[in-house]
Design a protein around this motif. Structure first.
Motif, PDB file in Angstrom:
ATOM      1  N   LYS A   1      31.474  17.321  30.341  1.00  0.00           N
ATOM      2  CA  LYS A   1      30.645  18.377  29.746  1.00  0.00           C
ATOM      3  C   LYS A   1      29.824  19.103  30.812  1.00  0.00           C
ATOM      4  O   LYS A   1      29.706  20.330  30.784  1.00  0.00           O
ATOM      5  N   ILE A   2      29.255  18.347  31.754  1.00  0.00           N
ATOM      6  CA  ILE A   2      28.459  18.957  32.825  1.00  0.00           C
ATOM      7  C   ILE A   2      29.334  19.867  33.675  1.00  0.00           C
ATOM      8  O   ILE A   2      28.960  21.002  33.980  1.00  0.00           O
ATOM      9  N   ILE A   3      30.485  19.378  34.055  1.00  0.00           N
ATOM     10  CA  ILE A   3      31.385  20.187  34.891  1.00  0.00           C
ATOM     11  C   ILE A   3      31.819  21.444  34.159  1.00  0.00           C
ATOM     12  O   ILE A   3      31.791  22.544  34.714  1.00  0.00           O
ATOM     13  N   ASN A   4      32.205  21.320  32.903  1.00  0.00           N
ATOM     14  CA  ASN A   4      32.661  22.485  32.136  1.00  0.00           C
ATOM     15  C   ASN A   4      31.553  23.492  31.888  1.00  0.00           C
ATOM     16  O   ASN A   4      31.799  24.692  31.822  1.00  0.00           O
ATOM     17  N   ARG A   5      30.332  23.017  31.770  1.00  0.00           N
ATOM     18  CA  ARG A   5      29.220  23.924  31.481  1.00  0.00           C
ATOM     19  C   ARG A   5      28.713  24.659  32.719  1.00  0.00           C
ATOM     20  O   ARG A   5      28.366  25.832  32.657  1.00  0.00           O
ATOM     21  N   TYR A   6      28.635  23.961  33.848  1.00  0.00           N
ATOM     22  CA  TYR A   6      27.976  24.544  35.011  1.00  0.00           C
ATOM     23  C   TYR A   6      28.912  25.086  36.088  1.00  0.00           C
ATOM     24  O   TYR A   6      28.457  25.689  37.047  1.00  0.00           O
ATOM     25  N   PHE A   7      30.200  24.869  35.945  1.00  0.00           N
ATOM     26  CA  PHE A   7      31.127  25.318  36.977  1.00  0.00           C
ATOM     27  C   PHE A   7      32.207  26.185  36.368  1.00  0.00           C
ATOM     28  O   PHE A   7      32.753  25.856  35.314  1.00  0.00           O
ATOM     29  N   PRO A   8      32.511  27.296  37.015  1.00  0.00           N
ATOM     30  CA  PRO A   8      33.534  28.200  36.474  1.00  0.00           C
ATOM     31  C   PRO A   8      34.920  27.565  36.523  1.00  0.00           C
ATOM     32  O   PRO A   8      35.205  26.745  37.394  1.00  0.00           O
ATOM     33  N   ALA A   9      35.746  27.958  35.598  1.00  0.00           N
ATOM     34  CA  ALA A   9      37.119  27.461  35.575  1.00  0.00           C
ATOM     35  C   ALA A   9      37.905  28.126  36.706  1.00  0.00           C
ATOM     36  O   ALA A   9      37.755  29.317  36.972  1.00  0.00           O
ATOM     37  N   ALA A  10      38.700  27.346  37.371  1.00  0.00           N
ATOM     38  CA  ALA A  10      39.561  27.898  38.424  1.00  0.00           C
ATOM     39  C   ALA A  10      40.660  28.724  37.769  1.00  0.00           C
ATOM     40  O   ALA A  10      41.102  28.428  36.666  1.00  0.00           O
ATOM     41  N   HIS A  11      41.065  29.771  38.426  1.00  0.00           N
ATOM     42  CA  HIS A  11      42.160  30.577  37.913  1.00  0.00           C
ATOM     43  C   HIS A  11      42.974  31.112  39.076  1.00  0.00           C
ATOM     44  O   HIS A  11      42.508  31.207  40.198  1.00  0.00           O
ATOM     45  N   ASN A  12      44.189  31.462  38.784  1.00  0.00           N
ATOM     46  CA  ASN A  12      45.072  32.026  39.797  1.00  0.00           C
ATOM     47  C   ASN A  12      45.266  33.507  39.503  1.00  0.00           C
ATOM     48  O   ASN A  12      45.419  33.900  38.350  1.00  0.00           O
ATOM     49  N   MET A  13      45.248  34.294  40.553  1.00  0.00           N
ATOM     50  CA  MET A  13      45.467  35.724  40.396  1.00  0.00           C
ATOM     51  C   MET A  13      46.920  36.047  40.724  1.00  0.00           C
ATOM     52  O   MET A  13      47.497  35.441  41.611  1.00  0.00           O
ATOM     53  N   ASP A  14      47.445  37.012  40.013  1.00  0.00           N
ATOM     54  CA  ASP A  14      48.790  37.510  40.299  1.00  0.00           C
ATOM     55  C   ASP A  14      48.645  38.495  41.458  1.00  0.00           C
ATOM     56  O   ASP A  14      48.248  39.648  41.271  1.00  0.00           O
ATOM     57  N   LYS A  15      48.947  38.041  42.663  1.00  0.00           N
ATOM     58  CA  LYS A  15      48.705  38.850  43.862  1.00  0.00           C
ATOM     59  C   LYS A  15      49.520  40.135  43.863  1.00  0.00           C
ATOM     60  O   LYS A  15      49.046  41.171  44.313  1.00  0.00           O
ATOM     61  N   GLU A  16      50.736  40.084  43.342  1.00  0.00           N
ATOM     62  CA  GLU A  16      51.576  41.294  43.316  1.00  0.00           C
ATOM     63  C   GLU A  16      50.971  42.348  42.384  1.00  0.00           C
ATOM     64  O   GLU A  16      50.920  43.531  42.730  1.00  0.00           O
ATOM     65  N   ARG A  17      50.512  41.926  41.216  1.00  0.00           N
ATOM     66  CA  ARG A  17      49.892  42.881  40.289  1.00  0.00           C
ATOM     67  C   ARG A  17      48.589  43.412  40.848  1.00  0.00           C
ATOM     68  O   ARG A  17      48.263  44.590  40.669  1.00  0.00           O
ATOM     69  N   MET A  18      47.828  42.560  41.533  1.00  0.00           N
ATOM     70  CA  MET A  18      46.586  43.012  42.153  1.00  0.00           C
ATOM     71  C   MET A  18      46.881  44.071  43.214  1.00  0.00           C
ATOM     72  O   MET A  18      46.206  45.100  43.281  1.00  0.00           O
ATOM     73  N   ALA A  19      47.893  43.822  44.036  1.00  0.00           N
ATOM     74  CA  ALA A  19      48.259  44.771  45.089  1.00  0.00           C
ATOM     75  C   ALA A  19      48.674  46.110  44.484  1.00  0.00           C
ATOM     76  O   ALA A  19      48.275  47.177  44.980  1.00  0.00           O
ATOM     77  N   GLU A  20      49.448  46.080  43.402  1.00  0.00           N
ATOM     78  CA  GLU A  20      49.862  47.321  42.743  1.00  0.00           C
ATOM     79  C   GLU A  20      48.655  48.076  42.199  1.00  0.00           C
ATOM     80  O   GLU A  20      48.586  49.302  42.289  1.00  0.00           O
ATOM     81  N   GLY A  21      47.707  47.342  41.629  1.00  0.00           N
ATOM     82  CA  GLY A  21      46.494  47.971  41.116  1.00  0.00           C
ATOM     83  C   GLY A  21      45.704  48.664  42.208  1.00  0.00           C
ATOM     84  O   GLY A  21      45.208  49.777  42.023  1.00  0.00           O
ATOM     85  N   TYR A  22      45.611  48.024  43.368  1.00  0.00           N
ATOM     86  CA  TYR A  22      44.914  48.653  44.495  1.00  0.00           C
ATOM     87  C   TYR A  22      45.640  49.912  44.947  1.00  0.00           C
ATOM     88  O   TYR A  22      45.012  50.920  45.264  1.00  0.00           O
ATOM     89  N   LYS A  23      46.959  49.865  44.979  1.00  0.00           N
ATOM     90  CA  LYS A  23      47.736  51.055  45.373  1.00  0.00           C
ATOM     91  C   LYS A  23      47.514  52.187  44.375  1.00  0.00           C
ATOM     92  O   LYS A  23      47.316  53.337  44.765  1.00  0.00           O
ATOM     93  N   GLU A  24      47.551  51.863  43.083  1.00  0.00           N
ATOM     94  CA  GLU A  24      47.383  52.879  42.049  1.00  0.00           C
ATOM     95  C   GLU A  24      45.993  53.499  42.082  1.00  0.00           C
ATOM     96  O   GLU A  24      45.834  54.685  41.789  1.00  0.00           O
ATOM     97  N   MET A  25      44.998  52.725  42.411  1.00  0.00           N
ATOM     98  CA  MET A  25      43.617  53.212  42.402  1.00  0.00           C
ATOM     99  C   MET A  25      43.170  53.725  43.769  1.00  0.00           C
ATOM    100  O   MET A  25      42.041  54.187  43.912  1.00  0.00           O
ATOM    101  N   GLY A  26      44.045  53.684  44.749  1.00  0.00           N
ATOM    102  CA  GLY A  26      43.686  54.058  46.110  1.00  0.00           C
ATOM    103  C   GLY A  26      43.060  55.432  46.241  1.00  0.00           C
ATOM    104  O   GLY A  26      42.022  55.608  46.887  1.00  0.00           O
ATOM    105  N   GLU A  27      43.676  56.446  45.621  1.00  0.00           N
ATOM    106  CA  GLU A  27      43.151  57.810  45.729  1.00  0.00           C
ATOM    107  C   GLU A  27      41.771  57.927  45.090  1.00  0.00           C
ATOM    108  O   GLU A  27      40.880  58.577  45.630  1.00  0.00           O
ATOM    109  N   ILE A  28      41.605  57.280  43.951  1.00  0.00           N
ATOM    110  CA  ILE A  28      40.304  57.324  43.270  1.00  0.00           C
ATOM    111  C   ILE A  28      39.246  56.620  44.107  1.00  0.00           C
ATOM    112  O   ILE A  28      38.138  57.136  44.295  1.00  0.00           O
TER     113      ILE A  28
END
Length: 71
Positions: free
Chosen positions: A33-60
């Motif tokens: 309970k202490i760990i779940n309450r006070y520490f964020p859950a680990a997660h994995n990012m989809d690096k390919e989708r993140m990279a595409e998002g940066y490319k798409e938003m680059g001009e903005i």
């Protein structure tokens, strides 16, 4: 991923504080309970989708960085 350390003595102090307030202590459950309450859950990012998002938003992002308010 974010790695956060929790010293075992810190967890024990938190659980001891619960016991001093009259709560029945269950070490495995209360520790979880202490760990779940006070520490964020680990997660994995989809690096390919993140990279595409940066490319798409680059001009903005560049326009914002250069102070372009007309977007």
């Amino acid at each position: 991923m974010v790695i956060i350390g929790l010293d075992a003595s810190e967890a024990a102090e938190l659980i001891d504080a619960l016991a001093k307030h009259g709560r029945t202590v269950n070490m495995p459950t209360d520790t979880e309970k202490i760990i779940n309450r006070y520490f964020p859950a680990a997660h994995n990012m989809d690096k390919e989708r993140m990279a595409e998002g940066y490319k798409e938003m680059g001009e903005i992002n560049l326009a914002v960085a250069n102070g372009d308010k007309e977007g």
